[in-house]
Design a protein around this motif. Structure first.
Motif, PDB file in Angstrom:
ATOM      1  N   GLU A 237       0.827  -1.210   0.000  1.00 31.92           N
ATOM      2  CA  GLU A 237       0.000   0.000   0.000  1.00 31.92           C
ATOM      3  C   GLU A 237       0.864   1.264   0.000  1.00 31.92           C
ATOM      4  OE1 GLU A 237      -0.280  -2.518   2.062  1.00 31.92           O
ATOM      5  OE2 GLU A 237      -2.369  -3.125   2.348  1.00 31.92           O
ATOM      6  N   GLN A 238       1.969   1.244   0.766  1.00 33.91           N
ATOM      7  CA  GLN A 238       2.845   2.419   0.821  1.00 33.91           C
ATOM      8  C   GLN A 238       3.547   2.663  -0.514  1.00 33.91           C
ATOM      9  OE1 GLN A 238       5.097   1.092   4.253  1.00 33.91           O
ATOM     10  NE2 GLN A 238       4.214   2.683   5.544  1.00 33.91           N
ATOM     11  N   VAL A 239       3.920   1.598  -1.198  1.00 31.41           N
ATOM     12  CA  VAL A 239       4.538   1.746  -2.521  1.00 31.41           C
ATOM     13  C   VAL A 239       3.551   2.407  -3.484  1.00 31.41           C
ATOM     14  CG1 VAL A 239       5.447   0.513  -4.526  1.00 31.41           C
ATOM     15  CG2 VAL A 239       6.120  -0.190  -2.229  1.00 31.41           C
ATOM     16  N   PHE A 240       2.292   1.960  -3.434  1.00 27.05           N
ATOM     17  CA  PHE A 240       1.269   2.552  -4.291  1.00 27.05           C
ATOM     18  C   PHE A 240       1.092   4.044  -3.982  1.00 27.05           C
ATOM     19  CE2 PHE A 240      -3.229   3.672  -5.045  1.00 27.05           C
ATOM     20  CZ  PHE A 240      -3.283   3.452  -6.409  1.00 27.05           C
ATOM     21  N   GLU A 241       1.066   4.384  -2.683  1.00 26.65           N
ATOM     22  CA  GLU A 241       0.930   5.795  -2.277  1.00 26.65           C
ATOM     23  C   GLU A 241       2.080   6.638  -2.803  1.00 26.65           C
ATOM     24  OE1 GLU A 241      -1.035   7.335   0.509  1.00 26.65           O
ATOM     25  OE2 GLU A 241      -2.489   5.702   0.537  1.00 26.65           O
ATOM     26  N   ARG A 242       3.323   6.113  -2.708  1.00 29.46           N
ATOM     27  CA  ARG A 242       4.493   6.859  -3.200  1.00 29.46           C
ATOM     28  C   ARG A 242       4.375   7.096  -4.710  1.00 29.46           C
ATOM     29  NH1 ARG A 242       4.648   6.449   1.555  1.00 29.46           N
ATOM     30  NH2 ARG A 242       6.485   6.200   2.916  1.00 29.46           N
ATOM     31  N   CYS A 243       3.879   6.081  -5.429  1.00 29.81           N
ATOM     32  CA  CYS A 243       3.720   6.222  -6.885  1.00 29.81           C
ATOM     33  C   CYS A 243       2.706   7.313  -7.218  1.00 29.81           C
ATOM     34  CB  CYS A 243       3.284   4.895  -7.505  1.00 29.81           C
ATOM     35  SG  CYS A 243       4.549   3.609  -7.472  1.00 29.81           S
ATOM     36  N   LEU A 244       1.619   7.349  -6.482  1.00 27.96           N
ATOM     37  CA  LEU A 244       0.611   8.388  -6.709  1.00 27.96           C
ATOM     38  C   LEU A 244       1.177   9.773  -6.436  1.00 27.96           C
ATOM     39  CD1 LEU A 244      -2.786   7.041  -5.284  1.00 27.96           C
ATOM     40  CD2 LEU A 244      -2.116   7.321  -7.671  1.00 27.96           C
ATOM     41  N   GLN A 245       1.944   9.895  -5.355  1.00 33.41           N
ATOM     42  CA  GLN A 245       2.517  11.190  -4.996  1.00 33.41           C
ATOM     43  C   GLN A 245       3.459  11.706  -6.078  1.00 33.41           C
ATOM     44  OE1 GLN A 245       4.332  10.682  -1.147  1.00 33.41           O
ATOM     45  NE2 GLN A 245       2.387  10.231  -0.132  1.00 33.41           N
ATOM     46  N   SER A 246       4.256  10.811  -6.646  1.00 33.05           N
ATOM     47  CA  SER A 246       5.233  11.232  -7.651  1.00 33.05           C
ATOM     48  C   SER A 246       4.590  11.508  -9.004  1.00 33.05           C
ATOM     49  CB  SER A 246       6.323  10.158  -7.811  1.00 33.05           C
ATOM     50  OG  SER A 246       5.762   8.942  -8.276  1.00 33.05           O
ATOM     51  N   ALA A 247       3.371  10.966  -9.233  1.00 25.48           N
ATOM     52  CA  ALA A 247       2.715  11.122 -10.536  1.00 25.48           C
ATOM     53  C   ALA A 247       2.037  12.487 -10.693  1.00 25.48           C
ATOM     54  CB  ALA A 247       1.694  10.005 -10.735  1.00 25.48           C
ATOM     55  N   HIS A 248       1.704  13.150  -9.580  1.00 23.22           N
ATOM     56  CA  HIS A 248       1.060  14.485  -9.615  1.00 23.22           C
ATOM     57  C   HIS A 248      -0.238  14.469 -10.431  1.00 23.22           C
ATOM     58  CE1 HIS A 248       4.639  16.066  -7.730  1.00 23.22           C
ATOM     59  NE2 HIS A 248       5.378  15.632  -8.737  1.00 23.22           N
ATOM     60  N   ILE A 249      -1.141  13.518 -10.091  1.00 23.21           N
ATOM     61  CA  ILE A 249      -2.436  13.411 -10.780  1.00 23.21           C
ATOM     62  C   ILE A 249      -3.545  13.457  -9.730  1.00 23.21           C
ATOM     63  CG2 ILE A 249      -1.772  12.252 -12.932  1.00 23.21           C
ATOM     64  CD1 ILE A 249      -2.147   9.595 -11.545  1.00 23.21           C
ATOM     65  N   GLU A 250      -3.719  14.626  -9.134  1.00 21.03           N
ATOM     66  CA  GLU A 250      -4.638  14.789  -8.008  1.00 21.03           C
ATOM     67  C   GLU A 250      -6.065  14.373  -8.351  1.00 21.03           C
ATOM     68  OE1 GLU A 250      -3.714  15.531  -4.986  1.00 21.03           O
ATOM     69  OE2 GLU A 250      -1.617  15.746  -5.614  1.00 21.03           O
ATOM     70  N   ASP A 251      -6.552  14.739  -9.543  1.00 23.36           N
ATOM     71  CA  ASP A 251      -7.947  14.470  -9.901  1.00 23.36           C
ATOM     72  C   ASP A 251      -8.241  12.982 -10.019  1.00 23.36           C
ATOM     73  OD1 ASP A 251      -8.303  17.173  -9.957  1.00 23.36           O
ATOM     74  OD2 ASP A 251      -8.104  17.365 -12.139  1.00 23.36           O
ATOM     75  N   GLU A 252      -7.256  12.195 -10.393  1.00 19.65           N
ATOM     76  CA  GLU A 252      -7.490  10.771 -10.631  1.00 19.65           C
ATOM     77  C   GLU A 252      -7.159   9.902  -9.417  1.00 19.65           C
ATOM     78  OE1 GLU A 252      -5.623   9.477 -14.270  1.00 19.65           O
ATOM     79  OE2 GLU A 252      -5.822  11.466 -15.134  1.00 19.65           O
ATOM     80  N   LYS A 253      -6.653  10.512  -8.355  1.00 21.86           N
ATOM     81  CA  LYS A 253      -6.230   9.717  -7.192  1.00 21.86           C
ATOM     82  C   LYS A 253      -7.357   8.885  -6.574  1.00 21.86           C
ATOM     83  CE  LYS A 253      -2.080  11.990  -5.439  1.00 21.86           C
ATOM     84  NZ  LYS A 253      -1.472  12.736  -4.316  1.00 21.86           N
ATOM     85  N   PRO A 254      -8.546   9.454  -6.322  1.00 21.64           N
ATOM     86  CA  PRO A 254      -9.609   8.656  -5.688  1.00 21.64           C
ATOM     87  C   PRO A 254      -9.982   7.411  -6.496  1.00 21.64           C
ATOM     88  CG  PRO A 254     -10.143  10.983  -5.583  1.00 21.64           C
ATOM     89  CD  PRO A 254      -8.960  10.862  -6.491  1.00 21.64           C
ATOM     90  N   ALA A 255     -10.134   7.574  -7.815  1.00 24.79           N
ATOM     91  CA  ALA A 255     -10.526   6.437  -8.652  1.00 24.79           C
ATOM     92  C   ALA A 255      -9.422   5.377  -8.694  1.00 24.79           C
ATOM     93  CB  ALA A 255     -10.846   6.921 -10.070  1.00 24.79           C
ATOM     94  N   LEU A 256      -8.181   5.819  -8.849  1.00 24.84           N
ATOM     95  CA  LEU A 256      -7.064   4.871  -8.878  1.00 24.84           C
ATOM     96  C   LEU A 256      -6.917   4.141  -7.548  1.00 24.84           C
ATOM     97  CD1 LEU A 256      -4.396   6.984 -10.807  1.00 24.84           C
ATOM     98  CD2 LEU A 256      -5.542   4.925 -11.620  1.00 24.84           C
ATOM     99  N   THR A 257      -7.145   4.840  -6.456  1.00 24.02           N
ATOM    100  CA  THR A 257      -7.047   4.207  -5.138  1.00 24.02           C
ATOM    101  C   THR A 257      -8.117   3.135  -4.973  1.00 24.02           C
ATOM    102  OG1 THR A 257      -6.147   6.240  -4.191  1.00 24.02           O
ATOM    103  CG2 THR A 257      -7.062   4.627  -2.658  1.00 24.02           C
ATOM    104  N   ARG A 258      -9.365   3.419  -5.413  1.00 28.84           N
ATOM    105  CA  ARG A 258     -10.456   2.434  -5.326  1.00 28.84           C
ATOM    106  C   ARG A 258     -10.110   1.190  -6.161  1.00 28.84           C
ATOM    107  NH1 ARG A 258     -13.744   7.062  -5.669  1.00 28.84           N
ATOM    108  NH2 ARG A 258     -14.038   6.695  -7.916  1.00 28.84           N
TER     109      ARG A 258
END
Length: 417
Positions: free
Chosen positions: A375-396
């Motif tokens: 889960e932490q690896v996934f979070e780090r990937c999201l942070q580095s991608a800078h795609i705020e609008d798509e974060k909720p959908a990708l997380t689900r």
């Protein structure tokens, strides 16, 4: 019996165009003093004695100086090959060196495992005080043949199993000898990456496309396991008797944070529980890596000179500079050279880094993959991608698929039980 474990000398290395000859020469002199002061019976070099398969002539001269110097001090020398070493080059003088109390194991020979068991002696005695399972870097072609249609995971598993079998075959021969000799300790060597080892930028991956790391529990129960290939000194899995000695000199700037040293294994008081300690090696070539804006970098370098008290311009400070700035500086190297004019500093590498990148690196605290959960690896990937609008959908989506994978794995585990 006292054993000195070292590895990864890389004689003949050129570091960003700079020869390491003077450092290696000073290292050999220091080692001779260490052998005398600590009454060392055996020096074991666990791979990569040379940097390339065709080392320069001065590197061969240093090699000969090492052999003759230890012979003069009645100290046994064992060298096992690493992935940088040439099998043919090491073999060409091995029979001659054996007459000088130096034993070279250049390649794995699964068909003749007894050749990997070396008898160890105390100084001035013909009595065998220990046995060494001298295993060098194992090339996959030396030990296993791939089968047609085999996938990558199958190749990795087969190679790991064959290496395990080889180690245990050699250990079995040593164990039989040990019993016949009254129970002398059995040591082992290896030049590979074990699970959990921390590498540096100067370490070359040695099982590319195949086995990346060897499980620790695949090794036999050695009294001490001397490992090479990883340049940072470390215990493996926190075990006192399983160690990488690390390289004796810094082979990359990111190794500057670790104290270089050798490991001394002392059996003089107990054969069952040797005293294992690290002896620090002095720095023969000052090096420094600094980052910041130009003024901070220049100040840090000048402060380092004051601390080191470098007066001799023939032995300058080797520096790596990282300029942290969001502004483009076209003549950065020239500006640094002018600011450091007439100072004994050589800029070997100058890099530029954006402030946002530097802040991101600081925030991760140099975490390694092994320290993070999925889960932490996934979070780090999201942070580095800078795609705020798509974060909720990708997380689900991630949670849905990850939970499904865990459920399937649980079902398989239950079936196996």
């Amino acid at each position: 019996m006292k054993i000195l474990h070292t590895s990864d000398w890389h004689l003949g290395q050129y570091f960003m165009g700079k020869s390491r000859k003077s450092e290696h020469s000073a290292l050999i002199d220091w080692l001779f003093d260490c052998v005398e002061k600590n009454a060392i019976d055996l020096v074991l070099i666990a791979g990569d004695i040379f940097d390339t398969g065709s080392p320069p002539s001065y590197a061969r001269e240093l090699y000969n100086t090492l052999v003759l110097g230890l012979r003069h001090r009645h100290c046994q020398l064992v060298i096992v090959a690493g992935n940088h070493d040439s099998v043919s080059m090491l073999n060409e003088s091995s029979s001659l060196l054996a007459e000088l109390n130096t034993y070279v194991v250049a390649a794995a020979t699964p068909q003749q495992p007894h050749q990997h068991v070396i008898e160890l002696y105390e100084k001035g005695s013909d009595k065998v005080a220990g046995l060494l399972c001298a295993i060098p870097y194992i090339r996959p072609r030396d030990i296993v043949l791939s089968e047609a249609g085999e996938d990558e995971r199958g190749k990795q598993g087969l190679l790991a199993e064959q290496i395990k079998v080889f180690y245990h075959e050699v250990y079995q021969i040593a164990q039989e000898k040990s019993v016949a000799l009254g129970g002398v300790p059995i040591l082992g060597s290896g030049h590979l990456t074990t699970l959990g080892a921390s590498v540096s930028e100067s370490v070359r991956e040695i099982y590319v496309g195949s086995l990346e790391s060897f499980p620790l529990d695949f090794f036999p129960p050695f009294s001490y396991l001397a490992l090479g290939h990883i340049h940072r000194p470390q215990k493996v899995a926190g075990l006192e008797h399983v160690r990488y000695s690390g390289s004796p000199i810094a082979l990359s700037f990111d190794e500057l944070g670790s104290q270089k040293g050798v490991v001394i294994v002392d059996y003089s008081k107990s054969l069952a529980n040797p005293i294992i300690e690290t002896l620090s090696i002095p720095c023969f070539q000052p090096m420094l890596s600094v980052s910041g804006d130009i003024s901070c970098v220049v100040k840090a370098l000048k402060n380092a000179l004051d601390t080191l008290d470098l007066k001799d311009k023939e032995a300058p400070l080797w520096a790596e500079v990282t300029l942290v700035s969001d502004e483009y500086v076209s003549d950065l190297y020239r500006q640094l050279q002018q600011a450091l004019d007439d100072l004994p500093i050589e800029l070997l590498r100058v890099k530029r880094q954006l402030k946002t990148q530097a802040q991101a690196m600081d925030n991760t605290n140099q975490e390694t993959l092994s320290e993070l959960s999925v889960e932490q690896v996934f979070e780090r990937c999201l942070q580095s991608a800078h795609i705020e609008d798509e974060k909720p959908a990708l997380t689900r989506l991630f949670k849905h698929h990850y939970q499904g994978m865990l459920s399937k794995q649980q079902e398989l585990d239950n079936e196996n039980l």
